[in-house]
Design a protein around this motif. Structure first.
Motif, PDB file in Angstrom:
ATOM      1  N   SER A  81       3.297  26.387  14.677  1.00  0.00           N
ATOM      2  CA  SER A  81       3.412  25.213  13.729  1.00  0.00           C
ATOM      3  C   SER A  81       1.936  24.518  14.055  1.00  0.00           C
ATOM      4  N   ILE A  82       1.423  24.078  12.811  1.00  0.00           N
ATOM      5  CA  ILE A  82       0.181  23.091  13.037  1.00  0.00           C
ATOM      6  C   ILE A  82       0.441  21.889  12.393  1.00  0.00           C
ATOM      7  N   LYS A  83       0.235  21.063  13.437  1.00  0.00           N
ATOM      8  CA  LYS A  83       0.361  19.611  13.101  1.00  0.00           C
ATOM      9  C   LYS A  83      -1.060  18.870  13.237  1.00  0.00           C
ATOM     10  N   GLU A  84      -2.059  19.435  13.779  1.00  0.00           N
ATOM     11  CA  GLU A  84      -3.106  18.542  13.946  1.00  0.00           C
ATOM     12  C   GLU A  84      -4.259  19.282  13.128  1.00  0.00           C
ATOM     13  N   LYS A  85      -4.966  18.488  12.455  1.00  0.00           N
ATOM     14  CA  LYS A  85      -6.477  19.177  11.911  1.00  0.00           C
ATOM     15  C   LYS A  85      -7.109  20.038  12.326  1.00  0.00           C
TER      16      LYS A  85
END
Length: 100
Positions: A81-85
């Protein structure tokens, strides 16, 4: 890497956009899938939230391609999961590894 570049990469790598008609992914999620082995799929899910855009990468076992976006997978073998730039560099590396 921005959303448009991600979508272009997925389309060029023969991912198919799948309708999200089930309840396993959030409403409004955009699903792209590609079969990597028999009934084993590489999925990229883009979830739009009010505050952030969340990108999820999964390797999962489904009954069939038609089950994606309708049913939960039989097994999830990998999840990112990628939530931060700042985390997008992992996503870019994963896309490059998946192509090999």
């Amino acid at each position: 890497m921005n959303k448009q570049k991600i979508l272009k990469t997925l389309r060029t790598e023969h991912f198919i956009k799948v309708a999200n008609k089930g309840d396993w992914f959030e409403d409004g999620a955009v699903i792209y899938a590609r079969e990597i082995r028999e009934n084993i799929f590489l999925l990229f899910v883009i979830v739009k939230d009010v505050n952030i855009e969340n990108i999820q990468a999964l390797i999962a076992h489904f009954d069939s391609f038609q089950s994606i976006g309708r049913k939960e997978p039989i097994q999830v073998m990998f999840y990112l999961s990628i939530k931060e730039k700042e985390d997008l560099h992992y996503f870019e590396k994963y896309l490059k590894v998946a192509n090999n």
